[in-house]
Design a protein around this motif. Structure first.
Motif, PDB file in Angstrom:
ATOM      1  N   VAL A   1       3.095  -0.678   0.646  1.00 14.88           N
ATOM      2  CA  VAL A   1       2.611  -0.169   1.865  1.00 14.88           C
ATOM      3  C   VAL A   1       3.822   0.748   2.562  1.00 14.88           C
TER       4      VAL A   1
ATOM      5  N   LEU B   1      -4.244  -6.627   2.340  1.00 12.78           N
ATOM      6  CA  LEU B   1      -3.557  -6.102   1.295  1.00 12.78           C
ATOM      7  C   LEU B   1      -2.812  -7.311   0.711  1.00 12.78           C
TER       8      LEU B   1
ATOM      9  N   CYS C   1      -0.707   1.800  -0.368  1.00 15.99           N
ATOM     10  CA  CYS C   1      -1.213   2.111   0.953  1.00 15.99           C
ATOM     11  C   CYS C   1      -0.237   2.940   1.614  1.00 15.99           C
TER      12      CYS C   1
END
Length: 165
Positions: A45, A8, A20
């Protein structure tokens, strides 16, 4: 998750847009939070914790990443396929028996963040390909692991146990 977070970070460095969400809870959470912070991915994330509604949670995604080093038969990968998510997985025992690279999923070398990033980016760049992989994955799950398949397998086991031909 170290491979996923590194992948990522590569995607972010390539100006790829993404969010994410990682579900689950356990002793590794502090280490994972540290990895996310180390790579500066806190804004992209999220650790969403334990989810009891796994199929509903998975159905909100666009792509499923499974960069594991070792698995037997990963049920979460099967669940992702069942909801029609295109999946990118490490080419390890378990996933390699569950789907075929480029047909109903994508396989990458285990422990290779660059390969995972390339595979994820290719699915994001080609949504029609991603949708086709997800649809093929769902069809495979229904054919190979659905009720009719389960009945055939259970009947075969019972036949062997009872000595029937």
């Amino acid at each position: 998750f170290d491979v996923l977070v590194a992948a990522l970070a590569l995607l972010r460095d390539q100006d790829q847009a993404f969010d994410c969400e990682i579900a689950g809870e356990g002793d590794e959470r502090p280490r994972l939070e540290g990895l996310i912070a180390q790579h500066g991915l806190q804004d992209r994330v999220r650790l969403v914790g334990w989810r009891g509604d796994v199929p509903a949670f998975l159905a909100t995604g666009d792509v499923f990443a499974f960069p594991s080093y070792q698995e037997g038969f990963p049920l979460v990968l099967l669940e992702a396929m069942a909801v029609g998510l295109p999946a990118v997985s490490s080419a390890i025992p378990g996933p390699v028996e569950m789907f075929q690279d480029g047909v109903d999923g994508a396989l990458v070398a285990p422990g290779d963040p660059a390969a995972l990033a390339r595979a994820l980016a290719s699915l994001v760049a080609a949504p029609e390909k991603a949708v086709a992989l997800g649809a093929a994955a769902r069809a495979k799950v229904l054919a190979d692991y659905g009720p009719a398949s389960l009945k055939r397998r259970l009947d075969a086991v019972l036949d062997r146990m009872l000595g029937r031909a």
